[in-house]
Design a protein around this motif. Sequence first.
Motif, PDB file in Angstrom:
ATOM      1  N   LEU A 222      66.116 -89.380 -26.481  1.00 12.06           N
ATOM      2  CA  LEU A 222      66.867 -88.372 -27.231  1.00 12.06           C
ATOM      3  C   LEU A 222      67.345 -87.278 -26.283  1.00 12.06           C
ATOM      4  O   LEU A 222      68.487 -86.806 -26.382  1.00 12.06           O
ATOM      5  CB  LEU A 222      65.998 -87.777 -28.344  1.00 12.06           C
ATOM      6  N   GLY A 223      66.495 -86.902 -25.344  1.00 13.07           N
ATOM      7  CA  GLY A 223      66.888 -85.905 -24.359  1.00 13.07           C
ATOM      8  C   GLY A 223      68.093 -86.344 -23.551  1.00 13.07           C
ATOM      9  O   GLY A 223      69.007 -85.559 -23.284  1.00 13.07           O
ATOM     10  N   VAL A 224      68.117 -87.626 -23.164  1.00 13.72           N
ATOM     11  CA  VAL A 224      69.249 -88.161 -22.404  1.00 13.72           C
ATOM     12  C   VAL A 224      70.536 -88.053 -23.216  1.00 13.72           C
ATOM     13  O   VAL A 224      71.581 -87.616 -22.708  1.00 13.72           O
ATOM     14  CB  VAL A 224      68.991 -89.635 -22.010  1.00 13.72           C
ATOM     15  N   ALA A 225      70.475 -88.447 -24.498  1.00 10.92           N
ATOM     16  CA  ALA A 225      71.668 -88.399 -25.354  1.00 10.92           C
ATOM     17  C   ALA A 225      72.138 -86.967 -25.569  1.00 10.92           C
ATOM     18  O   ALA A 225      73.333 -86.672 -25.503  1.00 10.92           O
ATOM     19  CB  ALA A 225      71.369 -89.074 -26.693  1.00 10.92           C
ATOM     20  N   LEU A 226      71.197 -86.068 -25.839  1.00 11.98           N
ATOM     21  CA  LEU A 226      71.557 -84.663 -26.067  1.00 11.98           C
ATOM     22  C   LEU A 226      72.183 -84.045 -24.827  1.00 11.98           C
ATOM     23  O   LEU A 226      73.117 -83.246 -24.914  1.00 11.98           O
ATOM     24  CB  LEU A 226      70.319 -83.870 -26.493  1.00 11.98           C
ATOM     25  N   LYS A 227      71.675 -84.422 -23.663  1.00  9.43           N
ATOM     26  CA  LYS A 227      72.249 -83.913 -22.414  1.00  9.43           C
ATOM     27  C   LYS A 227      73.700 -84.370 -22.281  1.00  9.43           C
ATOM     28  O   LYS A 227      74.585 -83.596 -21.925  1.00  9.43           O
ATOM     29  CB  LYS A 227      71.435 -84.388 -21.227  1.00  9.43           C
ATOM     30  N   GLU A 228      73.941 -85.647 -22.574  1.00  2.39           N
ATOM     31  CA  GLU A 228      75.305 -86.163 -22.465  1.00  2.39           C
ATOM     32  C   GLU A 228      76.222 -85.544 -23.511  1.00  2.39           C
ATOM     33  O   GLU A 228      77.439 -85.493 -23.326  1.00  2.39           O
ATOM     34  CB  GLU A 228      75.306 -87.692 -22.584  1.00  2.39           C
ATOM     35  N   LEU A 229      75.636 -85.070 -24.609  1.00  3.25           N
ATOM     36  CA  LEU A 229      76.418 -84.377 -25.637  1.00  3.25           C
ATOM     37  C   LEU A 229      76.628 -82.910 -25.280  1.00  3.25           C
ATOM     38  O   LEU A 229      77.275 -82.167 -26.021  1.00  3.25           O
ATOM     39  CB  LEU A 229      75.718 -84.480 -26.997  1.00  3.25           C
ATOM     40  N   GLY A 230      76.071 -82.490 -24.153  1.00 11.38           N
ATOM     41  CA  GLY A 230      76.245 -81.112 -23.713  1.00 11.38           C
ATOM     42  C   GLY A 230      75.330 -80.120 -24.401  1.00 11.38           C
ATOM     43  O   GLY A 230      75.476 -78.905 -24.220  1.00 11.38           O
ATOM     44  N   ARG A 231      74.349 -80.605 -25.166  1.00 13.36           N
ATOM     45  CA  ARG A 231      73.424 -79.722 -25.877  1.00 13.36           C
ATOM     46  C   ARG A 231      72.158 -79.579 -25.027  1.00 13.36           C
ATOM     47  O   ARG A 231      71.116 -80.185 -25.292  1.00 13.36           O
ATOM     48  CB  ARG A 231      73.151 -80.277 -27.271  1.00 13.36           C
ATOM     49  N   LEU A 232      72.279 -78.767 -23.994  1.00 17.65           N
ATOM     50  CA  LEU A 232      71.276 -78.750 -22.935  1.00 17.65           C
ATOM     51  C   LEU A 232      69.951 -78.135 -23.369  1.00 17.65           C
ATOM     52  O   LEU A 232      68.884 -78.586 -22.929  1.00 17.65           O
ATOM     53  CB  LEU A 232      71.834 -78.013 -21.719  1.00 17.65           C
ATOM     54  N   ASP A 233      69.989 -77.114 -24.210  1.00 19.39           N
ATOM     55  CA  ASP A 233      68.733 -76.507 -24.671  1.00 19.39           C
ATOM     56  C   ASP A 233      67.903 -77.526 -25.453  1.00 19.39           C
ATOM     57  O   ASP A 233      66.680 -77.617 -25.268  1.00 19.39           O
ATOM     58  CB  ASP A 233      69.023 -75.288 -25.543  1.00 19.39           C
ATOM     59  N   GLU A 234      68.588 -78.274 -26.321  1.00 16.96           N
ATOM     60  CA  GLU A 234      67.882 -79.295 -27.102  1.00 16.96           C
ATOM     61  C   GLU A 234      67.391 -80.433 -26.210  1.00 16.96           C
ATOM     62  O   GLU A 234      66.306 -80.981 -26.419  1.00 16.96           O
ATOM     63  CB  GLU A 234      68.804 -79.855 -28.190  1.00 16.96           C
ATOM     64  N   ALA A 235      68.195 -80.779 -25.204  1.00 19.85           N
ATOM     65  CA  ALA A 235      67.791 -81.842 -24.269  1.00 19.85           C
ATOM     66  C   ALA A 235      66.535 -81.429 -23.518  1.00 19.85           C
ATOM     67  O   ALA A 235      65.586 -82.225 -23.381  1.00 19.85           O
ATOM     68  CB  ALA A 235      68.925 -82.128 -23.294  1.00 19.85           C
ATOM     69  N   GLU A 236      66.528 -80.195 -23.043  1.00 24.08           N
ATOM     70  CA  GLU A 236      65.349 -79.692 -22.324  1.00 24.08           C
ATOM     71  C   GLU A 236      64.112 -79.743 -23.217  1.00 24.08           C
ATOM     72  O   GLU A 236      63.027 -80.157 -22.787  1.00 24.08           O
ATOM     73  CB  GLU A 236      65.611 -78.255 -21.861  1.00 24.08           C
TER      74      GLU A 236
END
Length: 604
Positions: A222-236
């Motif tokens: 999920l972190g990988v997908a969120l990062k690619e979506l540009g939602r970095l706080d959620e990815a972290e």
Amino acid sequence: MESKKNHTESPSQSQLNKLIEQYKSGKYEKAEKLATSIAKQFPTHQLSWQILGMVFSKTGKKSEALDANQRVVHLVPNDAQAHYNLAVLLKELTRLDEAEASYKKAIILKSDFTEAHSNLGNILKELGRLEEAEASYKKAIILKPDNAEAHYNLAVVLKELTRLDEAEASYKKAIILKSDFTEAHSNLGNILKELGRLEEAEASYKKAIILKPDNAEAHYNLGVALKELGRLDEAEESYKKAIILKSNYPQAYNNLGIMYQELGKLDEAEASYKKSIILKPNFSQAHRHLASVKKFSKRDDHFLQMQELLNEGSYSEEQRCHFNFALAKASEDLGEIEDAFSYYKEGNTLRKKLLNYDITRDIKLFKQIKKCYPKIKENTLEIKDTPNKLTPIFIVGMFRSGTTLVEQVISSHSKVAGAGELTFAEILGDSIARGLSILDKNTLLNFRENYIKKLQAFSNGSLIVTDKNPQNFRYIGLLAAAFPDSKIVHVRRNSAAVCWGNYKQFFASKNVGYPYDLNDVVEYHTLYENLMEFWKIQLTDRIYNFDYELLTTNQKDETKNLIQYLGLDWQEECLSPQSNNRSVATASNKQIREKIYQGSSQQW
């Protein structure tokens, strides 16, 4: 005479019932003792040996279990279940060739033995014989269409065969049959992520997490997908949750480091990479990433550790590839140019081999694009046909030509959001640009709408969004036709600097194969120049040519000219791209945190 009689007679039913009851109730010590007694008294009676085999398996006595199962097969050679049980044990002992033979014997004796077909598929998959594994899983599914595990395993193989659409369908079938199939939800997310359908991937991972909140891998993915979506706080947050659930998770630390690096938080990135390496000292990818963020001033412990690991010679070609690129960068920092080039050469040779790249693929692609363009041009959309939801700015060129810096300049403007290196144009438009799809105005409208829908996730409320995938230079004709309202910025740089920059760079994408051979790099650059000349003739007024070298020597004037071309009002912030704190997911994420400087193109 008494012994011979005992060999042919059977134990009493009460003895057998007691043995079965002891095994089923988990009284393995008593079951082993009774089964051993019966087997000694009646050595040709299969049930005692069969239960002995199962007891030994349960209690971890694999060698004894193997002897017992082999005895059963010898006693009842036409019993499919006996061969199946032996195969299961051989698989546990990693004696895969023998396990394969036993599963096949079970299937010969019982052709509709679903579990044997499915498990044979598992063996063949481990042996790397993916097409044969696929056939076994499909046979199991024919025999038992509601076998969710077989559909899941088939999907795993199809994924490895890069048949992603079929893999998606198989995962979805497994989920229909078993709605709480956590692994299927998580793996489906991986497929959707590879297909560029990030929002759907996010939903799949979240479903897996709902079903199993302590699933560290699902949080990581999920972190990988969120990062690619540009939602970095959620990815972290997702990466950190994965680490809480699984403290020894080197991949999560590595990816957390990548995210920090893209945000310019180099100290935090370095710390994450080091933690990853502590957990997994031979994690070659983490070594390469760590080498990319630090400046080597001497052959320090990290340098010597990488050198020692590489010299061990017991690593896969992929691992050796990462180590070579890391040591090349370190050697270059130290001014050891001959060593650096030697490491680059070895790393590139390995990468090209692993990707199985052949330049003729790209030669064919460029020919198809040129041949198809007249048909695309005939169906060019007009601005009145394209509602103004978002306006993209396409920044194109060769990799390492300065596209990242140009995006930093443009996205420093308050009205522009920088989306980074998006793959949507290729995913959605490659078959159109090559003439492999039906081509009419509806095709271009659908392409436009689907692209805009995906771009929306990166807009952060802005109406103007940059897409700086350099490789989009291949699709300029399609992009100009589908987005008549867009701006196209072509970044040019010294050709020798570009070719050298490509050769020394490890690209994460497996779709980029030309950089790993100097001859291929030069030939690809020629293809690029020829195609850009083609676009220049076809679309003279649609492409803004921006010279990287001029930007470094005459920053203010070149920047003002660029902003004026884009139709934006002038803002002084565009002269300080190093202050733009957006995430940058390219090899330039370190350099663009510095002021624009001259001389980088002479490094080659």
